[in-house]
Design a protein around this motif. Structure first.
Motif, PDB file in Angstrom:
ATOM      1  N   LEU A   7      -5.398  -1.678   6.958  1.00  0.00           N
ATOM      2  CA  LEU A   7      -4.548  -1.166   5.887  1.00  0.00           C
ATOM      3  C   LEU A   7      -3.830   0.103   6.331  1.00  0.00           C
TER       4      LEU A   7
ATOM      5  N   ILE B 243      -3.545   5.924   0.735  1.00  0.00           N
ATOM      6  CA  ILE B 243      -4.939   5.706   1.097  1.00  0.00           C
ATOM      7  C   ILE B 243      -5.598   7.069   1.139  1.00  0.00           C
TER       8      ILE B 243
ATOM      9  N   GLU C 131      -8.978   8.772   1.931  1.00  0.00           N
ATOM     10  CA  GLU C 131     -10.270   8.505   2.565  1.00  0.00           C
ATOM     11  C   GLU C 131     -11.300   9.554   2.185  1.00  0.00           C
TER      12      GLU C 131
ATOM     13  N   CYS D 149     -14.525   2.671   3.700  1.00  0.00           N
ATOM     14  CA  CYS D 149     -13.644   3.086   4.796  1.00  0.00           C
ATOM     15  C   CYS D 149     -13.651   2.037   5.906  1.00  0.00           C
TER      16      CYS D 149
ATOM     17  N   VAL E 113       0.858  -1.181   0.000  1.00  0.00           N
ATOM     18  CA  VAL E 113       0.000   0.000   0.000  1.00  0.00           C
ATOM     19  C   VAL E 113       0.896   1.233   0.000  1.00  0.00           C
TER      20      VAL E 113
ATOM     21  N   SER F 119     -12.839   4.706   0.347  1.00  0.00           N
ATOM     22  CA  SER F 119     -11.436   5.089   0.271  1.00  0.00           C
ATOM     23  C   SER F 119     -10.844   4.538  -1.014  1.00  0.00           C
TER      24      SER F 119
ATOM     25  N   VAL G 210     -11.191  -0.659   5.044  1.00  0.00           N
ATOM     26  CA  VAL G 210      -9.806  -0.220   5.296  1.00  0.00           C
ATOM     27  C   VAL G 210      -9.456  -0.473   6.760  1.00  0.00           C
TER      28      VAL G 210
ATOM     29  N   VAL H  41      -7.484   3.035  -2.412  1.00  0.00           N
ATOM     30  CA  VAL H  41      -6.236   2.452  -1.930  1.00  0.00           C
ATOM     31  C   VAL H  41      -5.354   2.181  -3.137  1.00  0.00           C
TER      32      VAL H  41
END
Length: 68
Positions: free
Chosen positions: A49, A16, A18, A41, A13, A23, A44, A25
């Motif tokens: 994450l 991210i 949001e 979200c 990752v 979100s 996540v 990613v």
């Protein structure tokens, strides 16, 4: 966990972003390519994450469009 999907990509990752509900990613693959996924979200948080986390992106698509 075993899956029938064959399109599995290992990466990290790198970002991210949001929103209010979802979100985006971004995952950098081993070859340097970047793919993104829009997930909730809540997902996540449930997946834990974070930036630099190792993940596997699984793609299941019956239609993929490419334009050059």
């Amino acid at each position: 966990m075993k899956l029938s999907a064959r399109n599995q990509f290992v990466g990290k990752v790198i970002e991210i972003s949001e929103g209010a509900v979802n979100s985006v990613v971004k995952v950098e693959l081993e070859g340097g390519e970047v793919i993104s996924s829009t997930i909730t979200c809540e997902a996540v948080k449930e997946l834990g994450l974070t930036i630099d986390k190792d993940v596997t992106a699984i793609v299941k698509a019956t239609e993929v469009m490419v334009m050059a």
